[in-house]
Write a protein that holds these residues in place. Structure first.
Motif, mmCIF file in Angstrom:
data_model
loop_
_atom_site.group_PDB
_atom_site.id
_atom_site.type_symbol
_atom_site.label_atom_id
_atom_site.label_comp_id
_atom_site.label_asym_id
_atom_site.label_seq_id
_atom_site.Cartn_x
_atom_site.Cartn_y
_atom_site.Cartn_z
ATOM 1 N N LEU A 128 49.043 -1.044 -58.656
ATOM 2 C CA LEU A 128 49.155 -2.317 -57.955
ATOM 3 C C LEU A 128 49.367 -3.400 -58.999
ATOM 4 N N ALA A 129 50.353 -4.271 -58.788
ATOM 5 C CA ALA A 129 50.661 -5.324 -59.760
ATOM 6 C C ALA A 129 50.752 -6.668 -59.050
ATOM 7 N N ILE A 130 50.047 -7.658 -59.581
ATOM 8 C CA ILE A 130 50.056 -9.017 -59.044
ATOM 9 C C ILE A 130 50.223 -9.976 -60.216
ATOM 10 N N GLU A 131 51.065 -10.988 -60.049
ATOM 11 C CA GLU A 131 51.261 -11.962 -61.117
ATOM 12 C C GLU A 131 51.330 -13.378 -60.530
ATOM 13 N N ASN A 132 50.499 -14.263 -61.095
ATOM 14 C CA ASN A 132 50.492 -15.693 -60.776
ATOM 15 C C ASN A 132 49.907 -16.031 -59.412
ATOM 16 N N TYR A 133 49.081 -15.152 -58.840
ATOM 17 C CA TYR A 133 48.396 -15.479 -57.592
ATOM 18 C C TYR A 133 46.960 -15.883 -57.906
ATOM 19 N N ARG A 134 46.662 -17.163 -57.766
ATOM 20 C CA ARG A 134 45.338 -17.704 -58.052
ATOM 21 C C ARG A 134 44.893 -17.296 -59.460
ATOM 22 N N SER A 135 43.748 -16.625 -59.592
ATOM 23 C CA SER A 135 43.288 -16.254 -60.940
ATOM 24 C C SER A 135 43.955 -14.981 -61.452
ATOM 25 N N LEU A 136 44.796 -14.354 -60.640
ATOM 26 C CA LEU A 136 45.468 -13.118 -61.054
ATOM 27 C C LEU A 136 46.734 -13.484 -61.830
ATOM 28 N N ARG A 137 46.528 -13.956 -63.046
ATOM 29 C CA ARG A 137 47.647 -14.372 -63.899
ATOM 30 C C ARG A 137 48.590 -13.211 -64.150
ATOM 31 N N ARG A 138 48.044 -12.090 -64.504
ATOM 32 C CA ARG A 138 48.796 -10.832 -64.592
ATOM 33 C C ARG A 138 47.793 -9.701 -64.477
ATOM 34 N N SER B 266 60.726 -19.877 -64.585
ATOM 35 C CA SER B 266 60.768 -20.284 -63.181
ATOM 36 C C SER B 266 59.410 -20.056 -62.534
ATOM 37 N N VAL B 267 59.080 -20.917 -61.559
ATOM 38 C CA VAL B 267 57.858 -20.715 -60.777
ATOM 39 C C VAL B 267 58.013 -19.426 -59.981
ATOM 40 N N SER B 268 57.014 -18.542 -60.115
ATOM 41 C CA SER B 268 57.174 -17.213 -59.537
ATOM 42 C C SER B 268 55.822 -16.616 -59.178
ATOM 43 N N LEU B 269 55.710 -16.092 -57.966
ATOM 44 C CA LEU B 269 54.568 -15.299 -57.552
ATOM 45 C C LEU B 269 55.101 -13.907 -57.244
ATOM 46 N N ARG B 270 54.600 -12.919 -57.964
ATOM 47 C CA ARG B 270 55.158 -11.577 -57.833
ATOM 48 C C ARG B 270 54.073 -10.586 -57.435
ATOM 49 N N MET B 271 54.438 -9.706 -56.531
ATOM 50 C CA MET B 271 53.533 -8.679 -56.038
ATOM 51 C C MET B 271 54.303 -7.375 -55.897
ATOM 52 N N GLY B 272 53.630 -6.275 -56.199
ATOM 53 C CA GLY B 272 54.299 -4.997 -56.049
ATOM 54 C C GLY B 272 53.339 -3.840 -56.191
ATOM 55 N N PHE B 273 53.839 -2.661 -55.874
ATOM 56 C CA PHE B 273 53.037 -1.447 -56.010
ATOM 57 C C PHE B 273 53.973 -0.273 -56.234
ATOM 58 N N ALA B 274 53.388 0.813 -56.692
ATOM 59 C CA ALA B 274 54.153 2.038 -56.900
ATOM 60 C C ALA B 274 53.325 3.227 -56.452
ATOM 61 N N SER B 275 54.009 4.248 -55.993
ATOM 62 C CA SER B 275 53.388 5.526 -55.657
ATOM 63 C C SER B 275 54.245 6.618 -56.282
ATOM 64 N N ASP B 276 53.911 7.853 -56.012
ATOM 65 C CA ASP B 276 54.689 8.939 -56.616
ATOM 66 C C ASP B 276 56.109 9.009 -56.061
ATOM 67 N N TYR C 254 57.748 6.195 -53.923
ATOM 68 C CA TYR C 254 58.459 4.930 -53.839
ATOM 69 C C TYR C 254 57.683 3.816 -54.511
ATOM 70 N N GLY C 255 58.419 2.779 -54.920
ATOM 71 C CA GLY C 255 57.820 1.554 -55.415
ATOM 72 C C GLY C 255 58.507 0.358 -54.783
ATOM 73 N N TYR C 256 57.785 -0.761 -54.734
ATOM 74 C CA TYR C 256 58.315 -1.962 -54.095
ATOM 75 C C TYR C 256 57.788 -3.184 -54.832
ATOM 76 N N ALA C 257 58.630 -4.207 -54.959
ATOM 77 C CA ALA C 257 58.203 -5.466 -55.574
ATOM 78 C C ALA C 257 58.889 -6.624 -54.880
ATOM 79 N N MET C 258 58.132 -7.739 -54.801
ATOM 80 C CA MET C 258 58.629 -8.966 -54.174
ATOM 81 C C MET C 258 58.382 -10.123 -55.125
ATOM 82 N N ASP C 259 59.350 -11.022 -55.249
ATOM 83 C CA ASP C 259 59.253 -12.198 -56.112
ATOM 84 C C ASP C 259 59.488 -13.432 -55.252
ATOM 85 N N LEU C 260 58.468 -14.305 -55.164
ATOM 86 C CA LEU C 260 58.577 -15.526 -54.375
ATOM 87 C C LEU C 260 58.615 -16.729 -55.292
#
Length: 392
Positions: free
Chosen positions: A5-15, A92-102, A104-110
């Protein structure tokens, strides 16, 4: 099962790049980011229903949810030689969220909307979305990608094709472009994410719907507030694991049992407690007893989700009930991946004991704060799972 699980720039979740196993317990002191992690997971799930942008807007818009610290923290600041100061933004201002499994993986950049934004200036835009095969993002593993409003799909021969229509900046390709013929992987991932289940607001107050008599139908999934607890418990008794409901009650309340009374289609909980001459109705149950019954209904579900996320399930429970609750969580983790957020050390100890007894793969992730940003205790940069964000 999710592996990263990967989160970047959401509240205190800087990376935050977090490894995941079958049963994951997220713990830490107050203010270390446990609630932010839980909310970020809910945002990811909202993306599958096209609700991530609306959810962020309800939190005050993207500026209110972004990491509030400096873009970079220098070594001098880390050594205490200089105070923390604002710096000129270079990215750029960016909030990124994503995950990976064996598989598939998915990521979103807002990001921020392009001017002029009109009346919807607080609505973030989805700048980038990608779906890839396997646990790691690589150019060769990309299956579907979205950028500048358009969607491209890769066929079985590795050739890219235009999706055929433009997406609005607030629409996710997960909800708007799940083509069962050209992009079946996107449809598979969307339905998997829609099955994720979150419990953080099971009501036990005096006016809680769970205390009232309710019209009942077969209920394989307990509702978010627990209003249909009587029907859910009866469903478990009829089509769930044989004897599991009675065993869960006996472990928590020896020589007690739960009966579901029905009258003209209306369902009501009747709790037979040892030593009492009559059963207690839902309106009479203590907060702790009702909350435990709600967790029984949620965790013994006959229809397990792909991911079950629990936020502080130990709330309002007496310490004597924690081993029984831990047993329910461990039992649920045999059929679904579980992430449990807690700050209770006794509950954590009970989960560890239960996992050792059953041989279940449990991982404890303790969150800490470093210069205002959430980190995993003991995790160094080289300890992170491999992760790469898609470029805009």
């Amino acid at each position: 099962m999710l592996t990263t699980l990967a989160i970047e720039n959401y509240r205190s979740l800087r990376r935050l790049v977090m490894p995941l196993r079958r049963l994951n317990v997220v713990t830490g002191a107050n203010g270390t980011g446990k609630s932010s992690l839980y909310r970020a997971l809910r945002l990811l799930a909202d993306a599958s229903r096209n609700g991530a942008v609306a959810a962020l807007a309800r939190e005050g818009g993207l500026p209110s949810t972004l990491w509030a610290g400096p873009e970079n923290i220098s070594k001098a600041v880390r050594r205490g030689e200089q105070p923390i100061q604002g710096t000129v933004r270079t990215k750029s201002v960016s909030l990124r969220m994503g995950f990976a499994s064996d598989d598939y993986g998915y990521a979103m950049d807002l990001g921020l909307p392009r001017p002029p934004a009109g009346a919807f200036a607080l609505d973030p835009e989805i700048k980038r979305e990608v779906l890839w095969a396997g646990p790691f993002l690589r150019p060769a593993s990309l299956l579907v990608e979205r950028g500048n409003g358009g969607v491209r799909i890769r066929d079985g021969d590795g050739e890219w094709h235009d999706g055929g229509h433009q997406l609005q900046p607030f629409d996710s390709m997960l909800s708007e472009f799940a083509d069962p013929e050209r992009a079946p992987e996107l449809l598979t991932l969307r339905e998997r994410m829609r099955s994720w289940r979150f419990y953080d607001h099971l009501r036990t107050d005096a006016d809680a719907p769970a205390r009232q008599v309710q019209i009942g139908t077969r209920t394989t999934i307990l509702g978010p507030e627990g209003a249909d607890v009587a029907a859910a418990l009866q469903t478990i008794r009829e089509i769930g694991p044989r004897g599991a409901l009675d065993e869960a009650i006996e472990q928590a309340f020896p020589r007690s049992k739960v009966e579901i009374r029905t009258d003209g289609g209306r369902f009501e909980v009747a709790f037979h407690q040892h030593g009492l001459l009559r059963p207690l109705t839902g309106a009479e149950l203590s907060d702790g007893t009702l909350r435990y019954l709600l967790w029984v209904a949620a965790l013994l579900t006959p229809r397990p989700p792909a991911l079950l996320v629990l936020n502080e399930p130990e709330t309002s429970l007496h310490p004597d009930l924690l081993p029984a609750l831990a047993n329910l969580v461990v039992t649920a983790a045999k059929d679904t991946q579980v992430i449990a957020v807690t700050h209770s050390r006794p509950f954590l100890a009970a989960l560890q004991a239960g996992s050792e007894e059953t041989g279940l793969d449990l991982q404890v992730l303790e969150l800490i704060k470093e210069f205002g940003q959430t980190a995993i205790e003991g995790q160094r940069p080289l300890d992170e799972p491999p992760w790469k964000w898609p470029s805009r």
